[in-house]
Motif scaffolding. Sequence first.
Motif, PDB file in Angstrom:
ATOM      1  N   VAL A  16      -1.470   3.660  -3.754  1.00  0.00           N
ATOM      2  CA  VAL A  16      -1.574   2.636  -2.713  1.00  0.00           C
ATOM      3  C   VAL A  16      -1.990   1.312  -3.339  1.00  0.00           C
ATOM      4  CG1 VAL A  16      -2.175   4.340  -0.936  1.00  0.00           C
ATOM      5  CG2 VAL A  16      -4.000   3.120  -2.132  1.00  0.00           C
ATOM      6  N   GLY A  17      -1.769   0.244  -2.597  1.00  0.00           N
ATOM      7  CA  GLY A  17      -2.195  -1.081  -3.024  1.00  0.00           C
ATOM      8  C   GLY A  17      -1.522  -2.140  -2.179  1.00  0.00           C
ATOM      9  N   ILE A  18      -2.028  -3.344  -2.267  1.00  0.00           N
ATOM     10  CA  ILE A  18      -1.478  -4.501  -1.572  1.00  0.00           C
ATOM     11  C   ILE A  18      -1.334  -5.601  -2.623  1.00  0.00           C
ATOM     12  CG2 ILE A  18      -1.909  -6.261   0.195  1.00  0.00           C
ATOM     13  CD1 ILE A  18      -3.472  -4.146   1.774  1.00  0.00           C
ATOM     14  N   PRO A  19      -0.164  -6.234  -2.713  1.00  0.00           N
ATOM     15  CA  PRO A  19       0.080  -7.189  -3.794  1.00  0.00           C
ATOM     16  C   PRO A  19      -0.959  -8.304  -3.957  1.00  0.00           C
ATOM     17  CG  PRO A  19       2.135  -6.717  -2.674  1.00  0.00           C
ATOM     18  CD  PRO A  19       1.035  -6.048  -1.880  1.00  0.00           C
ATOM     19  N   ASP A  20      -1.520  -8.821  -2.865  1.00  0.00           N
ATOM     20  CA  ASP A  20      -2.449  -9.942  -3.002  1.00  0.00           C
ATOM     21  C   ASP A  20      -3.896  -9.573  -2.660  1.00  0.00           C
ATOM     22  OD1 ASP A  20      -2.080  -9.645  -0.294  1.00  0.00           O
ATOM     23  OD2 ASP A  20      -1.867 -11.771   0.127  1.00  0.00           O
ATOM     24  N   ALA A  21      -4.243  -8.314  -2.829  1.00  0.00           N
ATOM     25  CA  ALA A  21      -5.609  -7.886  -2.508  1.00  0.00           C
ATOM     26  C   ALA A  21      -6.043  -6.797  -3.489  1.00  0.00           C
ATOM     27  CB  ALA A  21      -5.666  -7.364  -1.073  1.00  0.00           C
ATOM     28  N   PRO A  22      -7.349  -6.660  -3.692  1.00  0.00           N
ATOM     29  CA  PRO A  22      -8.414  -7.449  -3.097  1.00  0.00           C
ATOM     30  C   PRO A  22      -8.745  -8.688  -3.926  1.00  0.00           C
ATOM     31  CG  PRO A  22      -9.382  -5.664  -4.351  1.00  0.00           C
ATOM     32  CD  PRO A  22      -7.883  -5.532  -4.477  1.00  0.00           C
ATOM     33  N   LYS A  23      -9.060  -9.751  -3.222  1.00  0.00           N
ATOM     34  CA  LYS A  23      -9.594 -10.931  -3.892  1.00  0.00           C
ATOM     35  C   LYS A  23     -11.026 -10.601  -4.313  1.00  0.00           C
ATOM     36  CE  LYS A  23      -6.581 -14.196  -1.519  1.00  0.00           C
ATOM     37  NZ  LYS A  23      -5.691 -13.226  -0.911  1.00  0.00           N
ATOM     38  N   ALA A  24     -11.641 -11.469  -5.079  1.00  0.00           N
ATOM     39  CA  ALA A  24     -12.948 -11.172  -5.675  1.00  0.00           C
ATOM     40  C   ALA A  24     -13.997 -10.774  -4.649  1.00  0.00           C
ATOM     41  CB  ALA A  24     -13.430 -12.366  -6.494  1.00  0.00           C
ATOM     42  N   ASP A  25     -13.955 -11.374  -3.458  1.00  0.00           N
ATOM     43  CA  ASP A  25     -14.989 -11.098  -2.456  1.00  0.00           C
ATOM     44  C   ASP A  25     -14.516 -10.123  -1.374  1.00  0.00           C
ATOM     45  OD1 ASP A  25     -13.178 -12.786  -1.198  1.00  0.00           O
ATOM     46  OD2 ASP A  25     -14.715 -13.998  -0.210  1.00  0.00           O
ATOM     47  N   GLU A  26     -13.509  -9.314  -1.679  1.00  0.00           N
ATOM     48  CA  GLU A  26     -12.947  -8.375  -0.708  1.00  0.00           C
ATOM     49  C   GLU A  26     -13.033  -6.937  -1.205  1.00  0.00           C
ATOM     50  OE1 GLU A  26      -9.431 -11.214   1.183  1.00  0.00           O
ATOM     51  OE2 GLU A  26      -8.912  -9.839  -0.456  1.00  0.00           O
ATOM     52  N   MET A  27     -12.768  -6.026  -0.283  1.00  0.00           N
ATOM     53  CA  MET A  27     -12.600  -4.615  -0.599  1.00  0.00           C
ATOM     54  C   MET A  27     -11.366  -4.123   0.136  1.00  0.00           C
ATOM     55  SD  MET A  27     -16.347  -2.746  -0.574  1.00  0.00           S
ATOM     56  CE  MET A  27     -16.700  -2.986   1.154  1.00  0.00           C
ATOM     57  N   LEU A  28     -10.571  -3.320  -0.532  1.00  0.00           N
ATOM     58  CA  LEU A  28      -9.449  -2.645   0.093  1.00  0.00           C
ATOM     59  C   LEU A  28      -9.882  -1.205   0.331  1.00  0.00           C
ATOM     60  CD1 LEU A  28      -5.751  -2.759  -0.973  1.00  0.00           C
ATOM     61  CD2 LEU A  28      -6.867  -0.587  -0.532  1.00  0.00           C
ATOM     62  N   LEU A  29      -9.787  -0.745   1.576  1.00  0.00           N
ATOM     63  CA  LEU A  29     -10.162   0.616   1.936  1.00  0.00           C
ATOM     64  C   LEU A  29      -8.901   1.370   2.330  1.00  0.00           C
ATOM     65  CD1 LEU A  29     -13.263  -0.263   4.142  1.00  0.00           C
ATOM     66  CD2 LEU A  29     -13.214   0.270   1.690  1.00  0.00           C
ATOM     67  N   ALA A  30      -8.783   2.625   1.906  1.00  0.00           N
ATOM     68  CA  ALA A  30      -7.567   3.398   2.139  1.00  0.00           C
ATOM     69  C   ALA A  30      -7.870   4.790   2.665  1.00  0.00           C
ATOM     70  CB  ALA A  30      -6.773   3.516   0.839  1.00  0.00           C
ATOM     71  N   LEU A  31      -7.021   5.248   3.587  1.00  0.00           N
ATOM     72  CA  LEU A  31      -6.972   6.637   4.036  1.00  0.00           C
ATOM     73  C   LEU A  31      -5.554   7.124   3.798  1.00  0.00           C
ATOM     74  CD1 LEU A  31      -8.842   6.539   7.485  1.00  0.00           C
ATOM     75  CD2 LEU A  31      -9.783   7.059   5.219  1.00  0.00           C
ATOM     76  N   VAL A  32      -5.400   8.365   3.367  1.00  0.00           N
ATOM     77  CA  VAL A  32      -4.092   8.967   3.119  1.00  0.00           C
ATOM     78  C   VAL A  32      -4.047  10.318   3.820  1.00  0.00           C
ATOM     79  CG1 VAL A  32      -2.643  10.035   1.319  1.00  0.00           C
ATOM     80  CG2 VAL A  32      -3.701   7.805   0.916  1.00  0.00           C
ATOM     81  N   MET A  33      -2.901  10.628   4.427  1.00  0.00           N
ATOM     82  CA  MET A  33      -2.668  11.941   5.039  1.00  0.00           C
ATOM     83  C   MET A  33      -1.259  12.411   4.704  1.00  0.00           C
ATOM     84  SD  MET A  33      -4.251  11.588   8.865  1.00  0.00           S
ATOM     85  CE  MET A  33      -5.839  10.856   9.158  1.00  0.00           C
ATOM     86  N   THR A  34      -1.073  13.730   4.673  1.00  0.00           N
ATOM     87  CA  THR A  34       0.237  14.338   4.471  1.00  0.00           C
ATOM     88  C   THR A  34       0.433  15.460   5.487  1.00  0.00           C
ATOM     89  OG1 THR A  34      -0.482  16.045   2.908  1.00  0.00           O
ATOM     90  CG2 THR A  34       0.081  13.887   1.984  1.00  0.00           C
ATOM     91  N   THR A  35       1.682  15.817   5.707  1.00  0.00           N
ATOM     92  CA  THR A  35       1.977  16.895   6.657  1.00  0.00           C
ATOM     93  C   THR A  35       2.306  18.209   5.964  1.00  0.00           C
ATOM     94  OG1 THR A  35       4.311  16.280   6.780  1.00  0.00           O
ATOM     95  CG2 THR A  35       2.815  15.285   8.416  1.00  0.00           C
ATOM     96  N   GLY A  36       2.128  18.291   4.668  1.00  0.00           N
ATOM     97  CA  GLY A  36       2.432  19.547   3.993  1.00  0.00           C
ATOM     98  C   GLY A  36       2.119  19.514   2.515  1.00  0.00           C
ATOM     99  N   ALA A  37       2.532  20.593   1.858  1.00  0.00           N
ATOM    100  CA  ALA A  37       2.307  20.777   0.429  1.00  0.00           C
ATOM    101  C   ALA A  37       3.298  19.948  -0.387  1.00  0.00           C
ATOM    102  CB  ALA A  37       2.476  22.257   0.086  1.00  0.00           C
ATOM    103  N   ARG A  38       3.074  19.912  -1.706  1.00  0.00           N
ATOM    104  CA  ARG A  38       4.052  19.298  -2.597  1.00  0.00           C
ATOM    105  C   ARG A  38       5.391  20.027  -2.433  1.00  0.00           C
ATOM    106  NH1 ARG A  38       0.097  20.792  -5.740  1.00  0.00           N
ATOM    107  NH2 ARG A  38       1.454  22.244  -6.844  1.00  0.00           N
TER     108      ARG A  38
END
Length: 169
Positions: A127-149
Amino acid sequence: MPLKRGAALVVIRNPFAGRYVEDIQPFMKDLEPLGLEMARRLVTALGGDPKAIQGYGKGAIVGAAGELEHGALWHAPGGYAMREILGGAKAIVPSTKKVGGPGTRLDVPVTHIDASYVRSHFDAMEVGIPDAPKADEMLLALVMTTGARIHNRAGGLKASEIKGEDGLR
């Protein structure tokens, strides 16, 4: 049935950026409503049925004016939110964090929601966002899947064998 994988990302201002603050733990409580909203939206994006979700993970990228410990504040609110929205999932939500600048990518680990030892669900999502995080920011992420690999064949405990006693097996 196709495997669905999704992520919810949010960028917030880091209230501790650029300075040392001893007691940062109260901020975890402040993050709980955000975690719940992100988890709700992620379930909706994956079809709307919490019972369809089989895997999850979380992560944080802290901007350069912050410290790794600020990302650790996401552990409890992010995990709590997903377990609540998914109806009391048993397994600990795997997590990762790092400090980085705009465009930093993060591999968020994924495990089964009810048993951490189910190898078929050991995975990660970048995951990621091209213009974040700037120095005074935080990027928070949640991920979910519906099954196995797809085509998993690494052995170990199968999802159909989960006892659901301790979040491990």
